[in-house]
Scaffold this motif. Structure first.
Motif, PDB file in Angstrom:
ATOM      1  N   SER A  22       4.184 -35.214 -34.647  1.00 31.73           N
ATOM      2  CA  SER A  22       2.841 -35.806 -34.590  1.00 31.73           C
ATOM      3  C   SER A  22       2.556 -36.775 -35.721  1.00 31.73           C
ATOM      4  O   SER A  22       1.402 -37.066 -36.021  1.00 31.73           O
ATOM      5  CB  SER A  22       1.788 -34.693 -34.628  1.00 31.73           C
ATOM      6  N   CYS A  43       3.231 -30.241 -32.326  1.00 30.57           N
ATOM      7  CA  CYS A  43       3.121 -30.238 -33.792  1.00 30.57           C
ATOM      8  C   CYS A  43       3.562 -28.871 -34.302  1.00 30.57           C
ATOM      9  O   CYS A  43       3.072 -27.851 -33.820  1.00 30.57           O
ATOM     10  CB  CYS A  43       1.676 -30.474 -34.245  1.00 30.57           C
ATOM     11  N   LYS A  44       4.436 -28.853 -35.287  1.00 23.28           N
ATOM     12  CA  LYS A  44       4.940 -27.571 -35.799  1.00 23.28           C
ATOM     13  C   LYS A  44       3.862 -26.811 -36.563  1.00 23.28           C
ATOM     14  O   LYS A  44       3.845 -25.581 -36.565  1.00 23.28           O
ATOM     15  CB  LYS A  44       6.167 -27.805 -36.671  1.00 23.28           C
ATOM     16  N   GLU A  45       2.995 -27.549 -37.232  1.00 31.50           N
ATOM     17  CA  GLU A  45       1.820 -26.930 -37.861  1.00 31.50           C
ATOM     18  C   GLU A  45       0.584 -27.624 -37.283  1.00 31.50           C
ATOM     19  O   GLU A  45       0.506 -27.855 -36.095  1.00 31.50           O
ATOM     20  CB  GLU A  45       1.897 -27.036 -39.376  1.00 31.50           C
ATOM     21  N   SER A  46      -0.378 -27.952 -38.149  1.00 32.86           N
ATOM     22  CA  SER A  46      -1.515 -28.719 -37.661  1.00 32.86           C
ATOM     23  C   SER A  46      -1.094 -30.171 -37.481  1.00 32.86           C
ATOM     24  O   SER A  46      -0.035 -30.593 -37.957  1.00 32.86           O
ATOM     25  CB  SER A  46      -2.679 -28.644 -38.657  1.00 32.86           C
ATOM     26  N   PHE A  47      -1.907 -30.941 -36.799  1.00 31.63           N
ATOM     27  CA  PHE A  47      -1.615 -32.354 -36.553  1.00 31.63           C
ATOM     28  C   PHE A  47      -1.371 -33.105 -37.854  1.00 31.63           C
ATOM     29  O   PHE A  47      -0.571 -34.042 -37.897  1.00 31.63           O
ATOM     30  CB  PHE A  47      -2.803 -32.977 -35.800  1.00 31.63           C
ATOM     31  N   CYS A  50       2.563 -33.514 -41.776  1.00 30.52           N
ATOM     32  CA  CYS A  50       3.759 -34.292 -41.446  1.00 30.52           C
ATOM     33  C   CYS A  50       4.032 -35.242 -42.604  1.00 30.52           C
ATOM     34  O   CYS A  50       3.196 -35.413 -43.498  1.00 30.52           O
ATOM     35  CB  CYS A  50       3.550 -35.087 -40.153  1.00 30.52           C
ATOM     36  N   SER A 152      -5.779 -39.236 -35.663  1.00 33.70           N
ATOM     37  CA  SER A 152      -6.322 -37.948 -35.241  1.00 33.70           C
ATOM     38  C   SER A 152      -7.567 -38.111 -34.381  1.00 33.70           C
ATOM     39  O   SER A 152      -7.706 -37.479 -33.328  1.00 33.70           O
ATOM     40  CB  SER A 152      -6.656 -37.093 -36.466  1.00 33.70           C
ATOM     41  N   THR A 156      -7.464 -36.834 -30.490  1.00 27.63           N
ATOM     42  CA  THR A 156      -8.297 -35.701 -30.066  1.00 27.63           C
ATOM     43  C   THR A 156      -9.343 -36.083 -29.022  1.00 27.63           C
ATOM     44  O   THR A 156      -9.775 -35.226 -28.250  1.00 27.63           O
ATOM     45  CB  THR A 156      -8.997 -35.058 -31.279  1.00 27.63           C
ATOM     46  N   LEU A 163      -2.784 -31.683 -27.368  1.00 28.72           N
ATOM     47  CA  LEU A 163      -2.259 -31.456 -28.716  1.00 28.72           C
ATOM     48  C   LEU A 163      -1.809 -30.005 -28.826  1.00 28.72           C
ATOM     49  O   LEU A 163      -2.616 -29.075 -28.727  1.00 28.72           O
ATOM     50  CB  LEU A 163      -3.344 -31.772 -29.744  1.00 28.72           C
ATOM     51  N   GLU A 165      -0.575 -27.679 -31.241  1.00 27.77           N
ATOM     52  CA  GLU A 165      -0.369 -27.351 -32.649  1.00 27.77           C
ATOM     53  C   GLU A 165       0.286 -25.981 -32.795  1.00 27.77           C
ATOM     54  O   GLU A 165       0.163 -25.123 -31.928  1.00 27.77           O
ATOM     55  CB  GLU A 165      -1.697 -27.389 -33.400  1.00 27.77           C
ATOM     56  N   TYR A 166       0.991 -25.799 -33.913  1.00 30.60           N
ATOM     57  CA  TYR A 166       1.695 -24.553 -34.226  1.00 30.60           C
ATOM     58  C   TYR A 166       2.695 -24.179 -33.124  1.00 30.60           C
ATOM     59  O   TYR A 166       2.852 -23.016 -32.772  1.00 30.60           O
ATOM     60  CB  TYR A 166       0.696 -23.425 -34.494  1.00 30.60           C
TER      61      TYR A 166
END
Length: 545
Positions: A22, A43-47, A50, A152, A156, A163, A165-166
């Motif tokens: 992201s 997204c591996k964590e929040s948007f 990165c 973002s 959104t 999206l 996330e996580y």
């Protein structure tokens, strides 16, 4: 006794387009592709977490009458030490100004010139190492935050972008692994782990795009956030893609040295605006190393700092901008000024302790100018890709430029292929099979392996290399990879397990690339082969799966 797993396997989900990552490359592409279908943005964590968000300096582009495309191309080629693909360089740099206009139209608030300084352009342009002109457009020293915040808001509010996330991608799904009935390997999507709901499922798509960023967490000291674990390179490699030039890991010369914080970059723009590198006793040392002094290319500055640290035994050197007016420093570098104040350091009065740290990979998944990999329906862009733009050393601030420009290139390619993509029907893709895998008894196994990989890479595959160091690294990393594979298939997948597996794979590939290059070029420096050998090694180091 094995612990019962709380992980669930659920039904497959389908999108038109799956983008894994992201950052600026993935988010920009998602906005463009959303006009043609449903986009899953993973997204591996929040948007916001990165590499893009941590980018300080800015975006390199020809925006002034004092600059030219030829100068920017020349600077890029010089930095790339003979390995840049010239046609790629020309195309990317030529697309730069239009890309900047797109960002301005999206609402990115770049720093403007004061009225009396608007001689050629209304935006302030700074200069960084290796550049022969001011061409870095920026948002103070927080360009990445400005980009990610703007993207973002657009992502959104877009109803065609979901999206996710996580969510951690586990592996790509390709026809070679699902059915042998296809003449060419094709990407179908990816298996993913939803950390929040504790479930695994397949996300299928007509087009799969990797924009996962780099792998700075391969090293003990890095400017990268924790998510930079080489997932895209490792997944693409396992799926059958080619990778190249992984020996070229750029070490940023100036990362803040402090036990009170980690991973904080001190932008090259400070040196562009007059900051000086000094030893702890106040002596400048770049004057006798390179004609550009503090503005020499990053590999030269990083090696010079590394040499000073080893020679003196001091843990760091100093970067001093305190001779500039306090108001100038606070206005141009508000983020760095504030961060240093948090640890009790006023950079208007004192020099900044800095060390080199792993920063940016010039290698990655081999792609063409359209972002295509060797696997059908799989594209890659941004730091995860090896496009030929950077060669053996990236010119400062060409990275954000590459991610943004290739978002356009990949978008145009996918748009032109939509009719073919719409005709394609995926084979039946099985759900993820947990088998007899169990919850781990102790997580210390994973943390131990992670630490071993990073220390091995830092000590043996760092700024300065030797054949003996690389041989030691190869032996230990190969052993770690075997240990991880045995462990991996008996344990329920978790994000930390997926990441350490990917790190080990990329470490193994990096060492392999470094051992293949028997010369010093760009950011690959060997004490055993200190000269550049154009006859044998003026070519990419391509590793086949």
């Amino acid at each position: 006794m094995k612990k019962k797993s709380s992980l669930q396997v659920i039904d497959n989900v389908t999108f038109d387009f799956l983008i894994i990552g992201s950052g600026v490359a993935g988010a920009s592409l998602a906005l463009k592709l959303s006009a043609y279908g449903k986009v899953g943005l993973l997204c591996k964590e929040s948007f916001f977490e990165c590499n893009t968000r941590w980018a300080q300096g800015g975006i390199a582009s020809v925006l002034s009458e004092n600059d030219s495309y030829n100068l920017h191309i020349k600077d890029t080629l010089i930095a790339g030490a003979g390995l840049c693909h010239e046609k790629t360089v020309e195309k990317v740099i030529g697309a730069g100004p239009n890309t900047i206009k797109q960002l301005i139209n999206l609402g990115v608030q770049f720093t403007q010139n004061s009225n009396e300084n608007r001689l050629y352009y209304e935006y302030h342009l700074t200069k960084e190492g290796g550049h022969s002109a001011r061409r870095i457009i920026h948002a103070a020293d927080m360009t990445g935050i400005a980009l990610q915040d703007t993207l973002s808001s657009k992502v959104t509010e877009n109803k065609n972008i979901v999206l996710l996330e996580y969510h951690t991608a586990i592996d790509l799904i390709v026809t070679d692994k699902v059915t042998p009935d296809f003449s060419r390997n094709r990407a179908l999507g990816a298996y993913v782990l939803n950390e929040k709901s504790k479930c695994i499922y397949a996300i299928l798509a007509k087009a799969t795009i990797l924009a996962t960023g780099g792998h700075g967490k391969l090293y003990l000291y890095t400017s990268n956030p924790d998510v930079a674990s080489g997932d895209g390179v490792a997944m693409a490699w396992r799926a059958g893609a080619r990778v190249a030039n992984l020996e070229f890991m750029q070490f940023h010369p100036t990362c803040l040295y402090s036990p009170k914080t980690k991973n904080f970059l001190i932008s090259e723009a400070l040196r562009g605006e007059g900051a000086l590198l000094k030893t702890l006793d106040g002596q400048r040392f770049m004057e006798n190393i390179h004609p550009l002094k503090e503005l020499a290319p990053r590999d030269i500055v990083a090696r010079a700092i590394d040499s000073q640290i080893k020679k003196s035994g001091d843990p760091y050197v100093l970067l001093d901008i305190s001779h500039k007016e306090p108001e100038f420093i606070k206005t141009h570098f508000p983020g760095i000024y504030a961060k240093c104040l948090e640890i009790g350091l006023d950079i208007t009065q004192n020099a900044i302790p800095v060390v080199p740290a792993a920063h940016y990979s010039c290698g990655g998944i081999v792609t063409d100018i359209r972002g295509r990999t060797g696997i059908k329906s799989l594209w890659a862009l941004g730091e995860v890709a090896c496009t030929g733009l950077h060669g053996a050393n990236r010119l400062a601030s060409n990275s954000l430029l590459e991610g943004l420009v290739f978002a356009d290139f990949v978008y145009e390619d996918i748009k032109n292929l939509l009719s073919d993509l719409n005709l394609y029907r995926n084979p039946d893709v099985p759900k993820w099979e947990l088998g007899t895998a169990a919850e781990p008894d102790e997580m210390v196994v994973i943390s131990q392996l992670w630490d071993e990989i990073r220390r091995t890479m830092w000590n043996y595959v760092g700024i300065v290399r030797t054949e003996k160091r690389l041989a030691r690294a190869a032996a230990r990393i190969d052993q770690i990879c075997q240990e991880i594979e045995t462990y991996y298939w008996n344990i329920i997948p978790s994000r930390s397990l997926i990441e350490v597996r990917n790190l080990a794979t990329v470490a193994q590939l990096t060492v392999k690339c470094a051992r293949m290059r028997k010369e010093s070029r760009g950011i690959h420096y060997s004490l055993d082969y200190p000269l550049t050998d154009d006859i044998k090694y003026k070519k990419d180091t391509v590793v086949l799966s």
